[in-house]
Scaffold this motif. Structure first.
Motif, short mmCIF file in Angstrom:
data_model
loop_
_atom_site.label_atom_id
_atom_site.label_comp_id
_atom_site.label_asym_id
_atom_site.label_seq_id
_atom_site.Cartn_x
_atom_site.Cartn_y
_atom_site.Cartn_z
N GLY A 34 0.80 -1.22 0.00
CA GLY A 34 0.00 0.00 0.00
C GLY A 34 0.83 1.27 0.00
N GLN A 35 1.95 1.25 0.73
CA GLN A 35 2.78 2.45 0.82
C GLN A 35 3.39 2.79 -0.54
OE1 GLN A 35 3.06 4.55 3.59
NE2 GLN A 35 3.88 5.82 1.90
N GLN A 36 3.94 1.73 -1.21
CA GLN A 36 4.49 1.94 -2.56
C GLN A 36 3.40 2.47 -3.50
OE1 GLN A 36 6.39 -1.33 -4.54
NE2 GLN A 36 7.97 -1.58 -2.95
N ALA A 37 2.20 1.93 -3.33
CA ALA A 37 1.08 2.33 -4.20
C ALA A 37 0.74 3.80 -3.96
CB ALA A 37 -0.13 1.45 -3.94
N LEU A 38 0.72 4.19 -2.69
CA LEU A 38 0.39 5.58 -2.33
C LEU A 38 1.45 6.53 -2.90
CD1 LEU A 38 -1.92 6.87 -0.77
CD2 LEU A 38 -0.49 6.83 1.28
N ASP A 39 2.72 6.13 -2.78
CA ASP A 39 3.80 6.95 -3.35
C ASP A 39 3.61 7.12 -4.86
OD1 ASP A 39 4.83 7.02 -0.81
OD2 ASP A 39 6.39 5.50 -1.16
N ALA A 40 3.28 6.00 -5.51
CA ALA A 40 3.09 6.04 -6.97
C ALA A 40 1.93 6.98 -7.33
CB ALA A 40 2.82 4.64 -7.50
N CYS A 41 0.85 6.91 -6.54
CA CYS A 41 -0.33 7.75 -6.82
C CYS A 41 -0.02 9.23 -6.61
CB CYS A 41 -1.50 7.34 -5.94
SG CYS A 41 -2.23 5.78 -6.45
N ARG A 42 0.82 9.52 -5.61
CA ARG A 42 1.17 10.92 -5.35
C ARG A 42 1.96 11.51 -6.52
NH1 ARG A 42 2.31 9.71 0.98
NH2 ARG A 42 0.20 10.20 1.70
N LYS A 43 2.74 10.64 -7.18
CA LYS A 43 3.48 11.09 -8.37
C LYS A 43 2.53 11.30 -9.54
CE LYS A 43 7.83 8.90 -7.55
NZ LYS A 43 8.27 7.53 -7.83
N SER A 44 1.66 10.30 -9.74
CA SER A 44 0.74 10.36 -10.88
C SER A 44 -0.46 9.46 -10.62
CB SER A 44 1.50 9.92 -12.14
OG SER A 44 0.60 9.53 -13.13
N MET A 45 -1.66 10.07 -10.63
CA MET A 45 -2.87 9.29 -10.36
C MET A 45 -3.20 8.40 -11.55
SD MET A 45 -4.38 9.57 -7.42
CE MET A 45 -4.11 10.59 -5.96
N PRO A 46 -3.31 7.09 -11.33
CA PRO A 46 -3.71 6.21 -12.45
C PRO A 46 -5.22 6.30 -12.68
CG PRO A 46 -3.42 4.94 -10.44
CD PRO A 46 -3.12 6.36 -10.08
N ASP A 47 -5.69 5.74 -13.79
CA ASP A 47 -7.13 5.70 -14.05
C ASP A 47 -7.78 4.59 -13.23
OD1 ASP A 47 -7.32 7.64 -16.37
OD2 ASP A 47 -5.78 6.25 -17.09
N ALA A 48 -7.02 3.51 -13.04
CA ALA A 48 -7.57 2.35 -12.33
C ALA A 48 -6.54 1.76 -11.40
CB ALA A 48 -8.01 1.31 -13.35
N ILE A 49 -7.03 1.12 -10.33
CA ILE A 49 -6.13 0.44 -9.41
C ILE A 49 -6.70 -0.94 -9.10
CG2 ILE A 49 -5.03 0.48 -7.13
CD1 ILE A 49 -5.38 3.55 -7.15
N LEU A 50 -5.91 -1.98 -9.36
CA LEU A 50 -6.29 -3.33 -8.98
C LEU A 50 -5.58 -3.62 -7.67
CD1 LEU A 50 -7.90 -5.80 -10.22
CD2 LEU A 50 -5.66 -6.73 -10.82
N LEU A 51 -6.35 -3.85 -6.60
CA LEU A 51 -5.79 -3.74 -5.25
C LEU A 51 -5.98 -5.00 -4.41
CD1 LEU A 51 -4.60 -1.78 -3.08
CD2 LEU A 51 -6.97 -1.09 -2.58
N ASP A 52 -4.86 -5.56 -3.96
CA ASP A 52 -4.89 -6.69 -3.02
C ASP A 52 -5.22 -6.15 -1.62
OD1 ASP A 52 -4.53 -9.21 -1.93
OD2 ASP A 52 -2.34 -9.05 -1.84
N TRP A 53 -5.66 -7.03 -0.73
CA TRP A 53 -5.98 -6.58 0.63
C TRP A 53 -4.79 -6.81 1.58
CZ3 TRP A 53 -11.50 -5.78 2.24
CH2 TRP A 53 -11.58 -5.27 3.55
N ASN A 54 -4.44 -8.08 1.73
CA ASN A 54 -3.40 -8.42 2.70
C ASN A 54 -2.00 -8.26 2.12
OD1 ASN A 54 -5.21 -9.29 4.85
ND2 ASN A 54 -5.74 -10.91 3.41
N MET A 55 -1.31 -7.21 2.60
CA MET A 55 0.05 -6.95 2.14
C MET A 55 0.86 -6.41 3.31
SD MET A 55 -0.67 -5.02 -1.49
CE MET A 55 -1.89 -3.94 -0.78
N PRO A 56 2.19 -6.61 3.30
CA PRO A 56 3.03 -6.05 4.36
C PRO A 56 3.09 -4.52 4.24
CG PRO A 56 4.39 -7.05 2.65
CD PRO A 56 2.98 -7.38 2.32
N VAL A 57 3.62 -3.89 5.25
CA VAL A 57 3.83 -2.43 5.35
C VAL A 57 2.49 -1.68 5.44
CG1 VAL A 57 5.03 -0.38 4.46
CG2 VAL A 57 5.93 -2.67 3.94
N MET A 58 1.71 -1.67 4.36
CA MET A 58 0.38 -1.03 4.40
C MET A 58 -0.59 -1.90 3.61
SD MET A 58 -0.96 2.62 2.88
CE MET A 58 -0.02 3.74 3.91
N ASP A 59 -1.70 -2.28 4.25
CA ASP A 59 -2.62 -3.17 3.53
C ASP A 59 -3.53 -2.37 2.58
OD1 ASP A 59 -4.91 -2.24 4.86
OD2 ASP A 59 -4.91 -3.85 6.35
#
Lengths: 121, 294
Positions: A34-59
């Motif tokens: 989730g943290q990596q995803a959030l960083d990526a979104c802050r750089k550039s918002m994608p049109d779509a996100i396919l998102l897992d639930w259980n992940m380390p660092v940030m779910d």
């Protein structure tokens, strides 16, 4: 070309999802949590996100909640993609702002059906 | 499978179910009938066909027909027909039947039930407009086996994820272990009957809407025309017929006309259309007569 961020801690799942989504004409970026995803979104918002639930660092749920609070974070269409398949989890995801929900295991047809459902294809 | 065995099977399916099997469908026969060969302990396809040729094995005959004619089905399959249902058919019928407040819908190839239940969901979602209305959905299929499944309303996780929005899953389904079951209220909306479209269906009465998607493709031209003729009799003058996206009535029957801009949607040609023609011709003749008197 539409951008889709694939968030999953499993490289196998990311690879499978990438193959399916690239065939559907999406440009793919990947994040392992989730943290990596959030960083990526802050750089550039994608049109779509396919998102897992259980992940380390940030779910996935924590990520989604943070994303929706971000500037422009209401825009991406978020499709959960997780082994959590009970009503309670699904309802929580929807309340947190998920647009659709895929229960693993998934196949090409399901991804296509769900992306069509939310108007991405 | 030898060519003569394939020919026998083609003929058997044509007479028994109306299914027209083209010569390029050998793979389909193999993939659908090999499981039956194994489960019936006949082992090979040739043995299955020999048993059919010998005759008298009703169970095997039914199994073979059902395996060859069963289609995979999704909730809200192809989407467009359900948009037509909500945006075109329902508003028209709600207006024209506002005194009777009754609506009868027939899914003529209901398979495992996704289509009738999807229509049921549409009706429930529109419940605000339908206070006091009596709606009835009938699902029929050639195969008893698929109807049994349809009746239980139990679907796998895979099945409920094809075409069904997640909100609808939460709203209308209950989780039963690994499966999802459509709720009792929805199950009560649909009735199920075994029916072969080649047989008479006049006993079912009249319907306002008939969904008959991706069934006619299995029949030859003459059979298509014959079935469409009987479907026309099951519909009132303003009744709707829904065919598959690739199907049409054009060139097959005059009983239906395409609804402009609505792919796969057809409406009975009102009797008025056919009555208007002779009436105006008659009017013309009267005018001629009148002028000749003058």
């Amino acid at each position: 070309m539409k951008q889709c961020l694939v968030v999953d801690d499993s490289s196998v799942i990311r690879k499978v999802a990438r193959r399916i989504l690239e065939d559907m004409n999406f440009e793919i970026t990947e994040a392992e949590d989730g943290q990596q995803a959030l960083d990526a979104c802050r750089k550039s918002m994608p049109d779509a996100i396919l998102l897992d639930w259980n992940m380390p660092v940030m779910d996935g749920l924590e990520f989604l909640t943070s994303l929706r609070a971000e500037d422009g974070g209401e825009n991406p269409i978020v499709v959960f993609c997780t082994t959590e398949n009970d009503v309670a989890h699904i309802a929580r995801a929807i309340r947190a702002g998920a647009n659709e929900y895929i229960m693993k295991p998934f196949d090409r047809e399901i991804v296509e059906a769900k992306f069509q459902e939310v108007g991405l294809i | 499978m030898t060519p003569s065995e394939f020919d026998f099977l083609k003929n058997f399916l044509k007479t028994r179910s109306g299914l027209v099997l083209s010569n390029d469908k050998q793979y389909l026969v193999e993939s659908r009938l090999l499981p039956i060969a194994r489960s019936s302990k006949l082992e090979t396809l040739s043995a299955v066909i020999q048993a059919l040729q010998k005759g008298g094995n009703r169970t095997l005959e039914t199994e073979v027909i059902e395996a060859m004619t069963t289609n995979e089905s999704f909730f809200f399959r192809d989407k467009t027909p359900f948009d037509h249902f909500k945006d075109t058919m329902l508003p028209a019928l709600l207006a024209s039947r506002s005194t009777r407040k009754q609506l009868k819908i027939w899914c003529a190839a209901a398979s495992t039930g996704q289509e009738p239940y999807s229509l049921g969901i549409c009706l429930k979602e529109d419940a605000a407009k339908m206070g006091g209305w009596r709606t009835r959905i009938l699902g029929t299929d050639l195969s008893q086996e698929v109807l049994e499944k349809a009746k239980t309303g139990l679907y796998s996780q895979f099945e409920v994820q094809r075409g069904l929005p997640i909100q609808m899953l939460l709203k209308y389904f209950e989780q039963k272990g690994d499966m999802w079951q459509i709720n009792a209220g929805m199950r009560a909306m649909v009735e199920w009957k075994k029916l072969n479209l080649l047989d008479s269906f006049s006993h079912l009465g009249e319907f306002d809407i008939v969904f008959c998607r991706n069934v006619l493709i299995y029949f030859d031209q003459a059979t298509k025309t014959e079935i469409l003729g009987r479907l026309a009799k099951a519909l009132p003058e303003d009744g709707f017929l829904v065919l598959g996206a690739a199907e049409t009535v054009v060139g097959l029957t005059d009983a239906f006309k395409p609804v402009p801009g609505k792919r796969g949607l057809f409406q009975r040609k009102p009797q008025a259309d056919t009555k208007t023609a002779p009436a105006s011709a008659l009017g013309g003749r009267v005018a001629v007569g009148a002028s000749s008197i003058r």
